[in-house]
Design an enzyme around this catalytic site. Sequence first.
Site, PDB file in Angstrom:
ATOM      1  N   ALA A 194       0.830  -1.202   0.000  1.00  0.00           N
ATOM      2  CA  ALA A 194       0.000   0.000   0.000  1.00  0.00           C
ATOM      3  C   ALA A 194       0.872   1.262   0.000  1.00  0.00           C
ATOM      4  O   ALA A 194       2.003   1.250   0.508  1.00  0.00           O
ATOM      5  CB  ALA A 194      -0.914  -0.004   1.225  1.00  0.00           C
ATOM      6  N   ASN A 195       0.328   2.316  -0.605  1.00  0.00           N
ATOM      7  CA  ASN A 195       0.990   3.623  -0.651  1.00  0.00           C
ATOM      8  C   ASN A 195       2.334   3.581  -1.376  1.00  0.00           C
ATOM      9  O   ASN A 195       3.206   4.414  -1.126  1.00  0.00           O
ATOM     10  CB  ASN A 195       1.177   4.194   0.763  1.00  0.00           C
ATOM     11  CG  ASN A 195      -0.138   4.377   1.493  1.00  0.00           C
ATOM     12  OD1 ASN A 195      -1.122   4.825   0.898  1.00  0.00           O
ATOM     13  ND2 ASN A 195      -0.175   4.002   2.762  1.00  0.00           N
ATOM     14  N   ARG A 196       2.513   2.583  -2.227  1.00  0.00           N
ATOM     15  CA  ARG A 196       3.741   2.407  -3.003  1.00  0.00           C
ATOM     16  C   ARG A 196       4.987   2.215  -2.122  1.00  0.00           C
ATOM     17  O   ARG A 196       6.117   2.447  -2.555  1.00  0.00           O
ATOM     18  CB  ARG A 196       3.959   3.581  -3.970  1.00  0.00           C
ATOM     19  CG  ARG A 196       2.834   3.703  -4.995  1.00  0.00           C
ATOM     20  CD  ARG A 196       3.151   4.703  -6.078  1.00  0.00           C
ATOM     21  NE  ARG A 196       2.058   4.792  -7.039  1.00  0.00           N
ATOM     22  CZ  ARG A 196       1.880   3.988  -8.088  1.00  0.00           C
ATOM     23  NH1 ARG A 196       2.734   3.000  -8.303  1.00  0.00           N
ATOM     24  NH2 ARG A 196       0.862   4.154  -8.908  1.00  0.00           N
ATOM     25  N   LEU A 197       4.761   1.771  -0.903  1.00  0.00           N
ATOM     26  CA  LEU A 197       5.878   1.454   0.000  1.00  0.00           C
ATOM     27  C   LEU A 197       6.182  -0.037  -0.148  1.00  0.00           C
ATOM     28  O   LEU A 197       5.980  -0.828   0.780  1.00  0.00           O
ATOM     29  CB  LEU A 197       5.526   1.834   1.439  1.00  0.00           C
ATOM     30  CG  LEU A 197       5.221   3.321   1.657  1.00  0.00           C
ATOM     31  CD1 LEU A 197       4.797   3.574   3.105  1.00  0.00           C
ATOM     32  CD2 LEU A 197       6.448   4.164   1.307  1.00  0.00           C
TER      33      LEU A 197
END
Length: 217
Positions: A194-197
């Site tokens: 999620a959130n490009r993490l």
Amino acid sequence: MSILSTFRAFFTAGKGVFLGLSEESAGNDPFRLFDTWYKDAIGAGIYLPESCALGTATPDGKPSVRLVLLKAYDERGFVFYTNYGSRKAAEMEANPHATLVFHWAILQRQIRLEGTVAKIGEQESEAYFHSRARGSQIGAWASHQSEPLADRKTLEERVKKYEEEFKGGEVPLPPFWGGYRLDPGSMEFWQGRANRLHDRFKFLREGESWSRQRLYP
């Protein structure tokens, strides 16, 4: 994908996105991790999970990429097949450094393999060749892969020629067709989060063992 396959795919993707790829789950053996992820892709019902991008380059560094199908893998490397007269074969013969990339979008997973390629033995190529459908065997003889083709009719006539030539018998392995094995020196695993993490782990070969490092997403 069937309803069951779609459910399995989203379930697997959900586990990956929410649980991520930890140091513990990544382990110390990249071949074992590849095997786990590859079997997850098969189990998810993804169409052609063995499809991967093969990147090659000329000796002066001009790159090219195309999709190929992984046909075998073990700790010796990753095997795919082609016509030895094709563009990719010519580039691999001139520059053995290559890369394979697997991307399973619905699972939010990607694997990058970088290493060197070499032809596999004729016996191994022959065994795989004869496991293919007869039409594909004939097609291998009929195609001058990557060479200019005047029209579709010419190709169809070549197919008919070899169908007649090998009628009633076994189709022999063409001397210009066979497999390559990519022996990786680097294997990188990308798990979407999620959130490009995202979670990224890179394994580097060090003699007979592998080192592992986590990368920023």
